[in-house]
Design an enzyme around this catalytic site. Structure first.
Site, PDB file in Angstrom:
ATOM      1  N   LYS A  61      68.441  -8.125  -5.832  1.00 25.61           N
ATOM      2  CA  LYS A  61      69.338  -9.235  -6.178  1.00 25.61           C
ATOM      3  C   LYS A  61      70.732  -9.052  -5.572  1.00 25.61           C
ATOM      4  CE  LYS A  61      66.374 -11.440  -8.912  1.00 25.61           C
ATOM      5  NZ  LYS A  61      65.859 -12.783  -8.633  1.00 25.61           N
ATOM      6  N   SER A  77      60.746  -4.397  -5.448  1.00 30.38           N
ATOM      7  CA  SER A  77      61.940  -5.234  -5.627  1.00 30.38           C
ATOM      8  C   SER A  77      62.980  -4.638  -6.555  1.00 30.38           C
ATOM      9  CB  SER A  77      61.529  -6.623  -6.126  1.00 30.38           C
ATOM     10  OG  SER A  77      60.849  -6.524  -7.362  1.00 30.38           O
ATOM     11  N   GLU A 111      72.608 -17.928 -13.676  1.00 30.48           N
ATOM     12  CA  GLU A 111      71.555 -17.778 -14.679  1.00 30.48           C
ATOM     13  C   GLU A 111      70.943 -16.403 -14.502  1.00 30.48           C
ATOM     14  OE1 GLU A 111      71.061 -18.878 -11.730  1.00 30.48           O
ATOM     15  OE2 GLU A 111      69.250 -17.805 -11.128  1.00 30.48           O
TER      16      GLU A 111
HETATM   17  C1  LIG Z   1      63.234  -6.439  -9.946  1.00 26.80           C
HETATM   18  C2  LIG Z   1      62.934  -7.893  -9.847  1.00 26.80           C
HETATM   19  N1  LIG Z   1      61.962  -8.306  -9.021  1.00 26.80           N
HETATM   20  C3  LIG Z   1      61.656  -9.608  -8.905  1.00 26.80           C
HETATM   21  C4  LIG Z   1      62.297 -10.580  -9.635  1.00 26.80           C
HETATM   22  C5  LIG Z   1      61.851 -11.998  -9.500  1.00 26.80           C
HETATM   23  O1  LIG Z   1      62.713 -12.785  -8.754  1.00 26.80           O
HETATM   24  P1  LIG Z   1      62.358 -13.244  -7.276  1.00 26.80           P
HETATM   25  O2  LIG Z   1      60.995 -13.820  -7.310  1.00 26.80           O
HETATM   26  O3  LIG Z   1      63.402 -14.239  -6.952  1.00 26.80           O
HETATM   27  O4  LIG Z   1      62.410 -12.063  -6.388  1.00 26.80           O
HETATM   28  C6  LIG Z   1      63.332 -10.201 -10.501  1.00 26.80           C
HETATM   29  C7  LIG Z   1      64.052 -11.223 -11.281  1.00 26.80           C
HETATM   30  O5  LIG Z   1      64.779 -10.992 -12.182  1.00 26.80           O
HETATM   31  C8  LIG Z   1      63.655  -8.828 -10.610  1.00 26.80           C
HETATM   32  O6  LIG Z   1      64.614  -8.406 -11.432  1.00 26.80           O
END
Ligand SMILES: Cc1ncc(COP(=O)(O)O)c(C=O)c1O
Lengths: 255, 394
Positions: free
Chosen positions: B95, B376, B117
């Site tokens: 993020k 992620s 948000e």
């Molecule tokens: C670690 C992590 N991965 C994935 C996501 C999902 O978001 P996005 O699909 O935009 O990557 C989030 C959302 O809060 C997150 O904190």
């Protein structure tokens, strides 16, 4: 020219300021009695809210009304069926978020609205840039699409929006979602901007809470839209007779 | 699918990716969206801006993030897995890439405040972090349900000087936090930027956020070349709104790699959704027969979203990417497996991608395949929740 516009232009010619109350369809079992009461109280047209789970443009009052209505099982079909049973001599305008129509089918929605006695629709999250499919769907039925102008709308956009709007132009008094407010916000400036662009009737809405504010707004505009102030009282248990009296207090302030 | 189709380039002038995207917002917000589009276009072609964005990502956020070969998991599953370590970026997830870009853009537009948000709290923490660095005021909208699930992240945001507003409307989760942020934005567009956290919302957000996350995929492509893996057979990422997936896919969109987005079964917009309009975009949305938006339900707050970014809807429709789902019941096992075998505790969101690999290695994924897994985020934020799930024995 669609019927809504003919009707509202004729109304203006008579020198009467338009009073357009808003009701959330299905919020109570007797909601259509409130619509009738509003007409008896002097409404010039009625705006009828179609409930949506995610009303991005609405404040807490209309959000609450929408959720209550959905909990009561209201659907586009069910509210249209109830509206079709009314005989009123004022125009009806549906206010719905786009997804409800998008999901029902644009042509089917437009036809359903027209067949049920609606004369127009306000779709607050349908930007003019995205409106062509909806306008096409309304082309062959007598449903006018009303667009909004906001305090933030630059003048060249005002011109474009005014040229697309049918029936009237909705002048948003403030940069806010629907709700109650203590003043008229930017209404005079927004109305003046719309007037420079079109001779369509121009109504002020968003935040109009008291008859006094309505009178003030009508000094610059052709009419006013009153939503949350009425919906709040219905959520609190107002009867149709209470609604008639409240609407009439706005009517007297405008006359 | 034409041979010469270019994937993940710029959307059309209306912000559409195929039939998805666009701009469905109240008129009050249209000028702000148009202003943002101009500002982003201008900044994104300005070398100085790009240099600053990259230097903040390097010096503040810790980029480039490494690629880690997951030796023991690979051995167990019979495929070669390389993890792109967004969990090692500052604040613990991908993020940060997006918020560094958007806060720099906020300053460039002459605005002094950001709102956002958040679901899991990761985007909220990242926004509060980037705002603190630049001295921007910051307000975060978070569903009341999520403020309870992710209490520590609420405190983190407050430590960073942000105000956290618990959202009590609707289902009190991520989708309602987006509604509330939009409602707030209408009242303050003059001095406030809405720092949207995923590849969703009205144009230009889906495109802008993908661009700001594409550093993940471009870095990974270079890193895999450097270690002589080259183009992997699969690129796999979890999908909430779809920003980490879009970011990593962007580095491989026009390669031979198969792109796979893993949705939570209870928030699977491609799996269970249909075309709809929500939060300013036309995309695939979970909705009932009347067009009312359904509530998503996932073990991970970050995947609890009934929609998906419009570009993913387009990638799904065009067949370029595939979207699969995994259920809550396999997530804790996946998290434990990765922790025990690799010494990496993944975020519950990222654990969805791991769970899919565990399930499909040797089935859908032929043995011997090479896989780029986008890690992620890290699981620190989730350990209290995992503990209580394990204690309650479910
Ligand atoms: C670690 C992590 N991965 C994935 C996501 C999902 O978001 P996005 O699909 O935009 O990557 C989030 C959302 O809060 C997150 O904190």
């Amino acid at each position: 020219m669609k019927s809504l516009e003919r009707h509202l232009r004729a109304l203006r010619k008579t020198g009467v300021k338009a009073l357009v109350p808003y009701f959330m369809a299905g919020v109570t079992t007797d909601w259509v009695r409130h619509v009738e009461a509003a007409v008896a109280g002097g409404a010039s047209a009625v705006e009828i809210g179609v409930p949506f789970s995610d009303p991005m443009m609405d404040g807490v009052v209309i959000q609450e009304a929408g959720l209550r209505s959905l909990a009561n099982g209201t659907t586009l079909d069910s509210l249209c069926a109830e509206v079709a049973g009314l005989t009123l001599d004022v125009p009806l305008v549906a206010m719905s978020y786009y997804n409800v129509f998008h999901h029902y089918g644009l042509a089917a929605s437009a036809r359903r609205l027209a067949d049920s006695g609606f004369d127009g629709a306000i779709v607050p999250d349908l930007a003019p840039e995205e409106a062509e499919p909806w306008r096409d769907a309304c082309h062959s039925v007598d449903v006018a699409t009303v667009f909004l102008v906001a305090p933030s709308t630059p003048s060249e956009r005002v011109t474009r929006i005014a040229a697309m709007s049918e029936g009237f132009v909705y002048a948003a008094a403030r940069m806010a979602v629907t709700g109650r407010a203590s003043d008229l916000g930017a209404a005079p400036r927004v109305v003046a901007a719309v007037r420079r662009a079109t001779d369509l009737p121009t109504y002020v809405g968003i935040g109009i809470t008291t008859p006094e504010q309505a009178r003030e707004a009508a000094q610059v505009a052709d009419g006013v839209i009153v939503g949350s102030a009425l919906v709040r009282t219905i959520l609190d248990g107002a009867s149709p007779a209470d609604t008639e009296e409240l609407v009439n207090s706005f009517r007297r302030a405008l006359d | 699918m034409a041979e010469d189709t270019v994937y993940m380039s710029t959307p059309d002038e209306f912000g559409r990716f195929g039939e998805f995207g666009g701009r469905f917002v109240p008129e009050a917000l249209m000028p702000a969206c148009l202003e943002l589009e101009d500002a982003f276009l201008d900044a994104w072609s300005d070398r100085e801006f790009l240099a600053e964005y990259q230097s903040v990502l390097a010096d503040f956020a810790g980029r480039p993030t490494p690629i880690t070969p997951l030796a023991r998991l690979s051995e167990r599953l019979g495929i070669s897995i390389y993890a792109k370590r967004e969990d090692l970026a500052h604040t613990g997830s991908h993020k940060i890439n997006n918020v560094v870009g958007q806060t720099l853009l906020t300053v460039r537009m002459g605005k002094s405040r950001v709102i956002a948000e958040t679901g899991a709290g990761q985007h909220g923490v990242a926004t509060a972090t980037a705002a603190a660095r630049l001295g921007l005021a910051c307000t975060i909208f978070m569903g009341e349900v999520d403020t309870k699930r992710q209490e520590l992240n609420v405190f983190r945001m407050e430590l960073l000087g942000a105000t956290v507003v618990p959202v009590t409307s609707g289902s009190r989760t991520l989708k309602d936090a987006v509604n509330e942020a939009m409602r707030e934005w209408v009242t303050c567009v003059e001095d406030t930027h809405y720092c949207l956290g995923s590849v969703m919302g009205p144009h230009p957000f889906p495109w802008m956020v993908r661009e700001m996350q594409s550093i993940i995929g471009h870095e990974a492509a270079r890193q895999l070349r450097d270690i002589r893996v080259g183009t992997p057979d699969y690129v796999v990422a979890c999908v909430g709104g779809g920003s980490n997936a879009a970011g990593v896919f962007a580095g491989f969109a026009n390669s031979s790699a198969q792109l796979v987005g893993v949705e939570a079964a209870g928030g699977a917009a491609v799996g269970h959704g249909s075309p709809g309009v929500l939060h300013g975009m036309r995309s695939l949305i979970m909705q009932d027969e009347f067009g009312q938006i359904e509530e998503a339900h996932s073990i991970s707050a970050g995947l609890d979203y009934p929609g998906i970014g419009p570009e993913h809807a387009h990638l799904a429709a065009s067949g370029r990417a595939r979207y699969v789902e995994v259920g809550d019941e396999v997530i804790i096992d996946a998290l434990r497996t990765l922790s025990e075998l690799e010494g990496i505790i993944p975020a519950l969101e990222s654990a969805h991608a791991v769970a899919w690999l565990i399930r499909e290695a040797g089935r859908e994924i032929p043995l011997g395949s090479s896989v780029l897994l986008n890690m992620s985020g890290r699981g620190d934020k989730d350990v209290a929740q995992v503990l209580s799930i394990l204690r309650s024995g479910s």
